[in-house]
Scaffold this active site. Structure first.
Site, short mmCIF file in Angstrom:
data_model
loop_
_atom_site.label_atom_id
_atom_site.label_comp_id
_atom_site.label_asym_id
_atom_site.label_seq_id
_atom_site.Cartn_x
_atom_site.Cartn_y
_atom_site.Cartn_z
N PHE A 107 0.87 -1.19 0.00
CA PHE A 107 0.00 0.00 0.00
C PHE A 107 0.90 1.23 0.00
CE2 PHE A 107 -4.63 0.52 1.62
CZ PHE A 107 -4.86 1.52 0.70
N HIS A 108 1.51 1.53 -1.15
CA HIS A 108 2.48 2.62 -1.26
C HIS A 108 1.80 3.94 -1.60
CE1 HIS A 108 2.51 2.49 -5.73
NE2 HIS A 108 2.25 1.21 -5.53
N ALA A 109 2.59 4.97 -1.89
CA ALA A 109 2.10 6.34 -2.02
C ALA A 109 0.99 6.55 -3.05
CB ALA A 109 3.27 7.28 -2.32
#
Length: 85
Positions: free
Chosen positions: A14-16
């Site tokens: 769940f990155h930027a």
């Protein structure tokens, strides 16, 4: 209140970029939206809070929606988490 457990399948977790998209989608709903992972619960409408979860590939997150439009929010946001990359 609706709750659903979802396994993060995206290689980068769940990155930027998905955190930003998720928060923007979540802000469109009136209900309270929270995400929990490994005992930590955060506001799903906050990009920075989502990033602090550290939800990597294989992590199990619990999405909670509570309020007037919880069913619609759960349907859209759970589907987003399941298919994000």
């Amino acid at each position: 209140m609706m709750k659903q457990e979802i396994v993060i399948a995206a290689e980068a977790g769940f990155h930027a970029r998905p955190a930003s998209i998720f928060a923007k989608k979540a802000m469109g709903y009136q209900c309270d939206i929270n995400i929990s992972c490994e005992g930590k619960e955060i506001n799903g409408k906050s990009i920075m809070s989502i990033l602090t979860l550290g939800a990597a590939k294989g992590s199990v997150v619990t999405l909670t929606c509570e309020g007037a439009d919880e069913a619609e929010a759960m349907a859209e946001l759970a589907a987003f988490i399941e298919t994000m990359d």
